[in-house]
Scaffold this motif. Structure first.
Motif, short mmCIF file in Angstrom:
data_model
loop_
_atom_site.label_atom_id
_atom_site.label_comp_id
_atom_site.label_asym_id
_atom_site.label_seq_id
_atom_site.Cartn_x
_atom_site.Cartn_y
_atom_site.Cartn_z
N ILE A 143 -3.08 -8.21 3.39
CA ILE A 143 -2.65 -8.33 4.78
C ILE A 143 -1.70 -9.51 5.00
CG2 ILE A 143 -4.76 -7.24 5.67
CD1 ILE A 143 -5.63 -10.11 6.57
N THR A 146 1.75 -8.98 6.80
CA THR A 146 1.86 -7.55 7.12
C THR A 146 2.38 -7.36 8.55
OG1 THR A 146 0.67 -5.46 7.34
CG2 THR A 146 -0.58 -7.46 7.83
N ASN A 148 1.81 -4.56 10.01
CA ASN A 148 1.06 -3.37 10.40
C ASN A 148 -0.25 -3.63 11.13
OD1 ASN A 148 3.03 -1.79 9.10
ND2 ASN A 148 1.98 -1.99 7.14
N THR A 149 -0.78 -4.86 11.02
CA THR A 149 -2.04 -5.15 11.71
C THR A 149 -1.85 -4.98 13.22
OG1 THR A 149 -3.06 -6.55 10.04
CG2 THR A 149 -3.64 -7.02 12.31
N ASN A 177 -8.47 1.45 9.23
CA ASN A 177 -7.95 0.25 8.56
C ASN A 177 -8.94 -0.35 7.56
OD1 ASN A 177 -8.77 0.17 11.53
ND2 ASN A 177 -9.51 -1.78 10.75
N THR A 180 -12.17 -4.11 11.07
CA THR A 180 -11.87 -4.28 12.49
C THR A 180 -12.61 -5.50 13.00
OG1 THR A 180 -11.63 -1.88 12.78
CG2 THR A 180 -11.96 -3.19 14.77
N MET A 216 -9.86 2.43 5.07
CA MET A 216 -9.03 1.90 3.98
C MET A 216 -9.83 1.03 3.03
SD MET A 216 -5.33 1.14 5.73
CE MET A 216 -4.37 2.48 6.46
N PHE A 250 -7.20 -4.36 14.31
CA PHE A 250 -7.30 -3.45 13.17
C PHE A 250 -6.46 -3.99 12.01
CE2 PHE A 250 -7.69 -0.69 17.00
CZ PHE A 250 -9.00 -0.24 16.81
N HIS A 252 -4.48 -3.99 8.90
CA HIS A 252 -3.76 -3.02 8.07
C HIS A 252 -2.97 -3.75 6.99
CE1 HIS A 252 -4.17 0.99 9.94
NE2 HIS A 252 -4.43 0.31 11.05
N SER A 255 2.69 -1.87 3.99
CA SER A 255 2.86 -0.41 3.80
C SER A 255 2.78 0.03 2.35
CB SER A 255 4.20 0.04 4.40
OG SER A 255 4.24 -0.26 5.78
N GLN A 265 -1.10 2.27 1.71
CA GLN A 265 -1.41 2.13 3.13
C GLN A 265 -0.61 3.14 3.95
OE1 GLN A 265 0.61 1.15 5.80
NE2 GLN A 265 -0.93 0.69 7.36
N LEU A 269 -2.26 6.09 6.27
CA LEU A 269 -2.13 5.97 7.72
C LEU A 269 -1.47 7.23 8.31
CD1 LEU A 269 -2.37 4.29 10.32
CD2 LEU A 269 -0.12 3.33 9.79
#
Length: 279
Positions: A143, A146, A148-149, A177, A180, A216, A250, A252, A255, A265, A269
């Protein structure tokens, strides 16, 4: 089954927390670093946002998935047909955020992300050797930086009695994810499903931090850490006239992070978003 509350300051907290995750899919922390006053302020300020028609100016972007999602286009949980009774806003540091709310919510995003990185280190430290060897890289590095979170500010409006039959605030589902991170909401209602199919209430004392496993992490751990089914039930009596604000972060990975032989990832997703009907 009961969910025990782990004191973050306890020297055995990492072991106790991961044990709870492994056995129930959930961990609950008290005396953690995130200030309750910050969470209370966010709840208050975003309640005003959801009460205001100006929220429509931030209608979500189909490609980027940032911004405001109205109750009309709210998610339908996998395996369900009714929409959840909720509206929400997706916060990414690169996304659109109302100017008056931006500094506070991004401060929380960073604080919660930092704590999440530590919790992932706990998970890795107490993963059996044969499980840990499947991680393509250290969990906390998945992470790092990232984009993407996702921080979702959820508003469950007061019930009116006109809701679709069978609809609840959040139907039974699993998260997509790694983990959480969720401050206890300003109203109860969160439940976790036990292995025997029964439901128990997640300790919701204001100030607790609730952490659950997502798909994930289940994928990356070869099923050792179970992604646990949970839901938010409808309140009854006087509580049904109250809004509920919730603030899940979340986690994530980046990628291109490899979760398993089958998925990165990004591929995982996309598969799940298509199942939810939001892609």
């Amino acid at each position: 089954m009961t969910l025990s509350v782990v004191d973050y300051t306890d020297k055995n907290a990492p072991e106790l927390f991961v044990k709870s995750l492994r056995e129930t899919g959930f961990g609950v922390l008290k005396n953690h670093p995130i200030q309750q006053s910050l969470v209370e302020s966010i709840y208050h300020n975003w309640q005003e946002f959801f009460n205001n028609h100006g929220k429509q100016e931030f209608a979500f972007d189909v490609e980027k998935q940032d911004g405001y999602f109205s109750s009309e286009i709210s998610e339908v949980a996998k395996g369900h047909t009714q929409k959840d009774i909720k509206e929400y806003f997706h916060v990414y540091p690169w996304g659109r955020i109302p100017d008056s709310l931006k500094d506070e919510i991004l401060n929380y995003y960073q604080l919660a992300s930092n704590l999440a990185s530590e919790l992932l280190d706990w998970v890795e430290a107490y993963s059996p050797e044969d499980v840990a060897k499947n991680y393509s890289q250290p969990l906390s590095s998945m992470i790092k930086d990232t984009p993407n979170t996702l921080l979702r500010i959820l508003h469950y409006p007061p019930l009116t009695g006109d809701e679709e039959a069978g609809a609840i605030r959040a139907a039974a589902h699993e998260d997509i994810n790694l983990l959480t991170i969720l401050p206890a909401a300003n109203e109860p209602g969160l439940q976790v499903q036990c292995q025997d199919g029964s439901w128990i209430n997640v300790p919701s004392d204001f100030g607790n931090l609730i952490i659950n496993i997502g798909d994930m992490l289940q994928e990356a751990s070869g099923g050792y850490f179970p992604s646990t089914t949970h839901r938010v039930i409808n309140p009854t009596g006087k509580a049904s006239t109250k809004s509920r604000i919730s603030l899940p972060l979340f986690l994530h990975p980046c990628s291109d992070v490899k979760l398993s032989e089958e998925h990165t990832q990004a591929s995982y997703l996309l598969e799940r978003l298509r199942e939810l009907g939001v892609k």
